[in-house]
Design a protein around this motif. Structure first.
Motif, PDB file in Angstrom:
ATOM      1  N   ALA A  40       0.832  -1.204   0.000  1.00 33.44           N
ATOM      2  CA  ALA A  40       0.000   0.000   0.000  1.00 33.44           C
ATOM      3  C   ALA A  40       0.868   1.257   0.000  1.00 33.44           C
ATOM      4  CB  ALA A  40      -0.931  -0.005   1.204  1.00 33.44           C
ATOM      5  N   LEU A  41       1.932   1.254   0.796  1.00 26.27           N
ATOM      6  CA  LEU A  41       2.841   2.408   0.811  1.00 26.27           C
ATOM      7  C   LEU A  41       3.472   2.621  -0.557  1.00 26.27           C
ATOM      8  CD1 LEU A  41       4.645   1.849   4.246  1.00 26.27           C
ATOM      9  CD2 LEU A  41       3.008   3.659   3.687  1.00 26.27           C
ATOM     10  N   LYS A  42       3.940   1.547  -1.161  1.00 25.56           N
ATOM     11  CA  LYS A  42       4.584   1.631  -2.474  1.00 25.56           C
ATOM     12  C   LYS A  42       3.602   2.164  -3.518  1.00 25.56           C
ATOM     13  CE  LYS A  42       8.172   0.647  -5.075  1.00 25.56           C
ATOM     14  NZ  LYS A  42       9.506   1.126  -4.812  1.00 25.56           N
ATOM     15  N   SER A  43       2.350   1.717  -3.451  1.00 24.69           N
ATOM     16  CA  SER A  43       1.357   2.169  -4.434  1.00 24.69           C
ATOM     17  C   SER A  43       1.044   3.658  -4.279  1.00 24.69           C
ATOM     18  CB  SER A  43       0.077   1.345  -4.333  1.00 24.69           C
ATOM     19  OG  SER A  43      -0.631   1.666  -3.163  1.00 24.69           O
ATOM     20  N   GLU A  44       1.321   4.213  -3.108  1.00 28.04           N
ATOM     21  CA  GLU A  44       1.115   5.643  -2.885  1.00 28.04           C
ATOM     22  C   GLU A  44       2.371   6.459  -3.185  1.00 28.04           C
ATOM     23  OE1 GLU A  44      -1.655   7.364  -2.233  1.00 28.04           O
ATOM     24  OE2 GLU A  44      -2.747   5.472  -2.444  1.00 28.04           O
ATOM     25  N   GLY A  45       3.414   5.812  -3.656  1.00 27.99           N
ATOM     26  CA  GLY A  45       4.634   6.529  -4.039  1.00 27.99           C
ATOM     27  C   GLY A  45       5.636   6.696  -2.923  1.00 27.99           C
ATOM     28  N   ASN A  93       7.672  14.343  -1.988  1.00 28.90           N
ATOM     29  CA  ASN A  93       7.007  13.048  -2.047  1.00 28.90           C
ATOM     30  C   ASN A  93       5.670  13.031  -1.327  1.00 28.90           C
ATOM     31  OD1 ASN A  93       8.918  11.951  -3.645  1.00 28.90           O
ATOM     32  ND2 ASN A  93       9.871  10.704  -2.070  1.00 28.90           N
ATOM     33  N   ALA A  97       1.894  12.180  -3.031  1.00 33.40           N
ATOM     34  CA  ALA A  97       0.970  11.172  -2.511  1.00 33.40           C
ATOM     35  C   ALA A  97      -0.384  11.798  -2.200  1.00 33.40           C
ATOM     36  CB  ALA A  97       1.554  10.501  -1.265  1.00 33.40           C
ATOM     37  N   LYS A 100      -2.206  12.394  -5.491  1.00 33.30           N
ATOM     38  CA  LYS A 100      -2.720  11.143  -6.049  1.00 33.30           C
ATOM     39  C   LYS A 100      -3.999  10.745  -5.337  1.00 33.30           C
ATOM     40  CE  LYS A 100       1.641   9.036  -7.394  1.00 33.30           C
ATOM     41  NZ  LYS A 100       2.577   7.943  -7.100  1.00 33.30           N
ATOM     42  N   ALA A 101      -4.030  10.913  -4.026  1.00 38.28           N
ATOM     43  CA  ALA A 101      -5.203  10.523  -3.250  1.00 38.28           C
ATOM     44  C   ALA A 101      -6.407  11.420  -3.580  1.00 38.28           C
ATOM     45  CB  ALA A 101      -4.891  10.581  -1.763  1.00 38.28           C
TER      46      ALA A 101
END
Length: 103
Positions: A40-45, A93, A97, A100-101
């Motif tokens: 989940a962290l990786k998918s949020e960058g 960063n 994120a 993106k959200a």
């Protein structure tokens, strides 16, 4: 009169980190909660986490290593918060994120 009969040892068996790792499943069909967190962290960058190490989050560290997320361990919670804030301000960063959200 004192009881002098031999007593059996009732010490609890202790497991070491190596014992725990030996018991850990490597089945590719099983995914841990820590790996879900890292995914989940990786998918949020997220590319770096600032943390205070503890046994309760070791599995999340394992997931982060597998996902290529850098782990920076510090000695105090406030240091982690300030380091993460400075990192986010310099790299942008956290803003990416958040954008993106929002979309």
């Amino acid at each position: 009169m004192l009881d002098t009969a031999a007593k059996t040892s009732t010490k609890p068996t202790m497991t070491t980190a190596e014992d725990t790792l030996k018991q850990k499943t490597r089945d590719s069909n099983v995914i841990s909660g820590g790996h879900l967190v890292a995914t989940a962290l990786k998918s949020e960058g997220v590319d770096t986490i600032f943390t205070l190490c503890g046994g309760h989050i070791i599995d999340s560290y394992d997931g982060c290593v597998d996902e290529g997320i850098r782990i920076i361990d510090v000695r105090h919670e406030q240091v982690a918060a300030h380091a993460a804030d400075g990192y986010a301000r310099q790299t942008g960063n956290a803003m990416m994120a958040a954008q993106k959200a929002a979309t």
